[in-house]
Design a protein around this motif. Structure first.
Motif, PDB file in Angstrom:
ATOM      1  N   VAL A  73      10.767   1.488 -16.885  1.00 22.05           N
ATOM      2  CA  VAL A  73       9.848   0.398 -16.709  1.00 22.05           C
ATOM      3  C   VAL A  73       9.309   0.302 -15.310  1.00 22.05           C
ATOM      4  N   VAL A  74      10.246   0.411 -14.243  1.00 25.69           N
ATOM      5  CA  VAL A  74       9.976   0.300 -12.924  1.00 25.69           C
ATOM      6  C   VAL A  74       9.161   1.651 -12.730  1.00 25.69           C
ATOM      7  N   LEU A  75       9.691   2.897 -13.162  1.00 32.75           N
ATOM      8  CA  LEU A  75       8.961   4.046 -12.819  1.00 32.75           C
ATOM      9  C   LEU A  75       7.491   3.932 -13.395  1.00 32.75           C
ATOM     10  N   GLY A  76       7.377   3.631 -14.599  1.00 32.32           N
ATOM     11  CA  GLY A  76       6.046   3.314 -15.044  1.00 32.32           C
ATOM     12  C   GLY A  76       4.877   2.387 -14.339  1.00 32.32           C
ATOM     13  N   ARG A  77       5.417   1.364 -13.741  1.00 28.60           N
ATOM     14  CA  ARG A  77       4.929   0.377 -12.768  1.00 28.60           C
ATOM     15  C   ARG A  77       4.334   1.159 -11.750  1.00 28.60           C
ATOM     16  N   LEU A  78       5.323   2.039 -10.977  1.00 25.05           N
ATOM     17  CA  LEU A  78       4.998   2.924  -9.745  1.00 25.05           C
ATOM     18  C   LEU A  78       4.005   3.724  -9.930  1.00 25.05           C
ATOM     19  N   LYS A  79       4.145   4.478 -11.202  1.00 28.55           N
ATOM     20  CA  LYS A  79       2.908   5.406 -11.580  1.00 28.55           C
ATOM     21  C   LYS A  79       1.503   4.824 -11.795  1.00 28.55           C
ATOM     22  N   ASP A  80       1.333   3.387 -12.352  1.00 25.84           N
ATOM     23  CA  ASP A  80       0.196   2.823 -12.514  1.00 25.84           C
ATOM     24  C   ASP A  80      -0.323   2.486 -11.337  1.00 25.84           C
ATOM     25  N   TRP A  81       0.466   2.110 -10.279  1.00 24.30           N
ATOM     26  CA  TRP A  81       0.314   1.549  -8.852  1.00 24.30           C
ATOM     27  C   TRP A  81      -0.432   2.835  -8.101  1.00 24.30           C
ATOM     28  N   LEU A  82       0.557   3.956  -8.584  1.00 18.15           N
ATOM     29  CA  LEU A  82      -0.088   5.228  -7.753  1.00 18.15           C
ATOM     30  C   LEU A  82      -1.499   5.470  -8.223  1.00 18.15           C
ATOM     31  N   ARG A  83      -1.780   5.469  -9.273  1.00 20.01           N
ATOM     32  CA  ARG A  83      -2.909   5.753 -10.152  1.00 20.01           C
ATOM     33  C   ARG A  83      -4.186   4.768  -9.279  1.00 20.01           C
ATOM     34  N   GLY A  84      -3.598   3.536  -9.126  1.00 24.46           N
ATOM     35  CA  GLY A  84      -4.707   2.799  -8.572  1.00 24.46           C
ATOM     36  C   GLY A  84      -4.929   2.898  -7.141  1.00 24.46           C
ATOM     37  N   GLY A  85      -4.210   3.898  -6.309  1.00 24.47           N
ATOM     38  CA  GLY A  85      -4.374   4.127  -4.939  1.00 24.47           C
ATOM     39  C   GLY A  85      -3.386   3.764  -4.093  1.00 24.47           C
ATOM     40  N   GLY A  86      -2.024   3.900  -4.678  1.00 26.08           N
ATOM     41  CA  GLY A  86      -0.873   3.678  -3.852  1.00 26.08           C
ATOM     42  C   GLY A  86      -0.212   4.767  -3.255  1.00 26.08           C
ATOM     43  N   THR A  87       0.342   4.726  -2.463  1.00 24.49           N
ATOM     44  CA  THR A  87       1.007   6.011  -1.702  1.00 24.49           C
ATOM     45  C   THR A  87       2.564   5.684  -1.771  1.00 24.49           C
ATOM     46  N   ILE A  88       3.115   6.882  -2.198  1.00 22.23           N
ATOM     47  CA  ILE A  88       4.770   6.873  -2.348  1.00 22.23           C
ATOM     48  C   ILE A  88       5.256   8.017  -1.402  1.00 22.23           C
ATOM     49  N   ILE A  89       5.994   7.844  -0.510  1.00 22.18           N
ATOM     50  CA  ILE A  89       6.560   8.844   0.186  1.00 22.18           C
ATOM     51  C   ILE A  89       8.287   9.049  -0.177  1.00 22.18           C
ATOM     52  N   THR A  90       8.666  10.192  -0.313  1.00 22.79           N
ATOM     53  CA  THR A  90      10.040  10.409  -0.828  1.00 22.79           C
ATOM     54  C   THR A  90      10.537  11.578   0.303  1.00 22.79           C
TER      55      THR A  90
ATOM     56  N   ASP B 110       1.039  -1.311  -0.106  1.00 21.95           N
ATOM     57  CA  ASP B 110       0.096  -0.098  -0.127  1.00 21.95           C
ATOM     58  C   ASP B 110       0.881   1.226   0.009  1.00 21.95           C
ATOM     59  N   VAL B 111       1.876   1.326   0.611  1.00 20.24           N
ATOM     60  CA  VAL B 111       2.977   2.144   0.738  1.00 20.24           C
ATOM     61  C   VAL B 111       4.290   2.009   0.165  1.00 20.24           C
ATOM     62  N   VAL B 112       5.036   2.644  -0.530  1.00 23.36           N
ATOM     63  CA  VAL B 112       6.574   2.704  -0.951  1.00 23.36           C
ATOM     64  C   VAL B 112       7.195   3.816  -0.596  1.00 23.36           C
ATOM     65  N   VAL B 113       8.209   3.568   0.325  1.00 19.42           N
ATOM     66  CA  VAL B 113       8.902   4.682   0.940  1.00 19.42           C
ATOM     67  C   VAL B 113      10.224   4.917   0.396  1.00 19.42           C
ATOM     68  N   LEU B 114      10.509   5.970  -0.378  1.00 19.61           N
ATOM     69  CA  LEU B 114      12.084   6.212  -0.657  1.00 19.61           C
ATOM     70  C   LEU B 114      13.087   7.011   0.215  1.00 19.61           C
ATOM     71  N   PRO B 115      13.782   6.459   0.928  1.00 15.10           N
ATOM     72  CA  PRO B 115      14.573   7.070   1.637  1.00 15.10           C
ATOM     73  C   PRO B 115      15.525   8.195   0.887  1.00 15.10           C
ATOM     74  N   SER B 116      16.282   8.864   1.462  1.00 15.64           N
ATOM     75  CA  SER B 116      16.983   9.921   0.873  1.00 15.64           C
ATOM     76  C   SER B 116      17.876   8.963  -0.302  1.00 15.64           C
ATOM     77  N   GLY B 117      18.417   9.953  -1.312  1.00 17.85           N
ATOM     78  CA  GLY B 117      18.935   9.358  -2.214  1.00 17.85           C
ATOM     79  C   GLY B 117      18.673   9.633  -3.890  1.00 17.85           C
ATOM     80  N   ASN B 118      19.545   9.356  -4.729  1.00 22.21           N
ATOM     81  CA  ASN B 118      19.654   9.749  -6.298  1.00 22.21           C
ATOM     82  C   ASN B 118      19.203   8.512  -6.879  1.00 22.21           C
ATOM     83  N   TYR B 119      17.912   8.251  -7.254  1.00 18.76           N
ATOM     84  CA  TYR B 119      17.390   7.176  -7.956  1.00 18.76           C
ATOM     85  C   TYR B 119      17.617   7.095  -9.470  1.00 18.76           C
ATOM     86  N   THR B 120      18.016   8.178  -9.816  1.00 18.99           N
ATOM     87  CA  THR B 120      18.548   8.137 -11.469  1.00 18.99           C
ATOM     88  C   THR B 120      19.426   7.002 -11.927  1.00 18.99           C
ATOM     89  N   GLY B 121      18.780   6.447 -12.674  1.00 20.03           N
ATOM     90  CA  GLY B 121      19.240   5.269 -13.386  1.00 20.03           C
ATOM     91  C   GLY B 121      18.994   3.748 -12.708  1.00 20.03           C
TER      92      GLY B 121
END
Length: 381
Positions: free
Chosen positions: A184-201, A168-179
Motif C-alpha cells: 500500500v505504501v509502495l503504491g502511494r510512493l509510485k503515485d506520488w512519484l508520477r505526480g512529480g516527486g523525487t525519491i533518492i535511494t 517534494d523529496v523522499v530519501v531512503l538511507p541504506s537498508g533493506n525495506y522488504t516487508g
C-alpha cells in the motif's frame, strides 16, 4: 569516572565568516555551482529568495559557466538582494557574480525553458528500522548541518500515515525495506512519484528498489559470475545454469563445478574508486568528468538501458578504477563501467539511485554534492 558534557560548547575555534562584498548587478547574479553554491542556494531558498538553475553550459561576458549554475534575478526578489547575497556569500564561501545582461555569448539561453525555477524542497528522510543507523545519521548530518537543508525525519513504520503531498523529496538511507514498506505504501510512493516527486535511494536501499516486486528501478544487481541477480536470468557466456565453466572439449573442471549458483560478489573492505560522470546531465552540476567515491559492500549494478533512464555516473575502466585502497581482483573486473549513479524518470518524477552511500561518514564532498543536486535540483526537473 564519568565525563560530563559542558553546559555550553566552546566557540573559540569557530572562525567568523570571511567578509565578502558583492558588486551590484543591473539584472541579477550568477553563482557557479559547487558545494558552497549548494549551501548558498538552500539558505537562499529558505529565506524566500527566488533561484533558478541553468540546465546547460553557457558563456557570458567572456566567462564560461557549466551546467547547474544558479541564476538569481533582481526581478521578483527582495529590494535588499545585494546585501543578502553578500551575507550568504560570506557565510557559505560561494562566489556571486553580478550580471548586467542575460544575453549570453553562446550556449544555453538564460531565458529558455532549460533554466528551471528552484523551490525550497520539503524533504522526508526515512528513519529508524530498517534503515542502517550510520547511513541515516550521515544523511541527516549532510542535509541539516553541512548544507542547512531542513528535513523531516519519519519512521519507516509511520510512512503509511505520512501525507506525501507535503513533501517534494523522499530519501531512503541504506537498508533493506522488504516487508517494512508495504504494498500500500509502495503504491502511494509510485503515485506520488508520477505526480512529480523525487525519491533518492542509497546503497542497500538501491538494491531493494531493483526488486521485481518493488519496480522502482529497471536494473538488477550482478552476481559474482556476472549474471543478473534475478530469477530466470540468463547465465553469462561460458557458464552453465549450475554456474560451472563449460568447455566444448577438455577435462571436467571440479573447482568451477562446485561454485555456488547464485553467489554475490565478495564484500569490499573499502576503497576509493574513480567514477566517470555524465557532465551533460543536471545531476552532475559542479562536477568534473571524473570523480571519486568511497566503495564498500558487495553491490554491483548493471547499467540502465537507454529506454529506462541515464547512468549519470559509472565506474571507470580497469586501469583507472582504483584511486586508493584495496579491492578484490574479481570485483575489480566486475565493477568496470557498471552503474554508480542512476536517474530513472517515472511520470513527472524521478528515481535517483546511488550504488554506494553518497554521504559516507559525511566527508566525501564530491558525492555529497551529487546527493544535494538530487535534493535541490530534482524537484525542478
Amino acid at each position: 569516572m564519568v565525563w560530563h558534557a559542558p553546559a555550553t560548547l566552546p566557540t573559540a575555534y569557530e572562525a567568523a565568516p570571511r567578509s565578502r562584498s558583492v558588486a551590484p548587478g543591473k539584472v541579477g547574479y550568477v553563482v557557479p555551482w559547487g558545494s558552497a553554491a549548494a549551501g548558498l542556494a538552500a539558505d537562499a531558498l529558505a529565506q524566500g529568495i527566488r533561484v533558478h538553475s541553468v540546465g546547460g553550459a553557457f558563456a557570458l561576458n567572456g566567462r564560461r559557466y557549466r551546467i547547474g549554475t544558479a541564476l538569481i534575478r533582481n526581478a521578483g526578489n527582495p529590494a535588499d538582494l545585494q546585501t543578502r547575497l553578500a551575507a550568504l556569500s560570506a557565510s557559505h564561501g560561494a562566489e556571486v557574480v553580478p550580471i548586467d545582461t542575460t544575453f549570453v555569448d553562446e550556449g544555453t539561453s538564460l531565458g529558455s525553458n532549460e533554466t528551471r525555477f528552484l523551490k525550497a524542497p520539503r524533504v522526508l528522510l526515512a528513519w529508524d528500522t530498517p534503515t542502517q543507523s550510520l547511513s541515516a545519521g550521515w544523511t541527516r548530518y549532510t542535509l541539516e548541518r553541512r548544507f542547512g537543508q531542513r528535513v523531516t525525519a519519519v519512521r519507516v513504520s509511520s510512512l503509511a500515515r505520512a501525507d506525501l503531498t507535503d513533501f517534494d523529496v523522499v530519501v531512503l538511507p541504506s537498508g533493506n525495506y522488504t516487508g517494512a514498506v508495504t504494498d500500500v505504501v509502495l503504491g502511494r510512493l509510485k503515485d506520488w512519484l508520477r505526480g512529480g516527486g523525487t525519491i533518492i535511494t542509497l546503497a542497500e536501499a538501491t538494491r531493494w528498489a531493483t526488486a521485481e516486486n518493488v519496480g522502482l528501478l529497471d536494473t538488477k544487481p550482478l552476481l559474482k559470475n556476472g549474471n543478473l541477480d534475478a530469477p530466470g536470468d540468463k547465465p553469462a557466456a561460458g557458464m552453465s545454469k549450475a554456474g560451472a565453466a563449460v568447455k566444448s572439449a577438455g577435462p571436467f573442471d571440479y573447482d568451477a563445478a562446485i561454485q555456488p549458483e547464485r553467489e554475490r560478489p565478495d564484500a569490499q573492505p573499502g576503497a576509493i574508486l574513480r567514477i566517470i560522470v555524465d557532465t551533460e546531465h543536471w545531476l552532475s552540476a559542479g562536477q568534473d568528468a571524473e570523480s571519486q567515491t568511497m566503495t564498500e559492500g558487495n553491490r554491483v549494478f548493471a547499467p540502465l538501458k537507454l529506454n529506462s533512464g541515464r547512468n549519470v555516473g559509472i565506474y571507470a575502466a580497469k586501469d583507472r578504477l582504483i584511486a586508493s585502497g584495496l579491492i578484490w581482483p574479481e570485483n575489480q573486473d566486475l565493477l568496470v563501467q557498471k552503474a554508480f549513479l542512476m536517474h530513472q524518470p517515472m511520470g513527472q518524477g524521478h528515481v535517483i539511485a546511488f550504488a554506494e552511500d553518497a554521504n559516507y561518514r559525511a566527508f566525501s564532498e564530491a558525492t555529497m554534492l551529487l546527493f544535494m543536486n538530487a535534493v535541490l535540483l530534482g524537484p525542478a526537473y
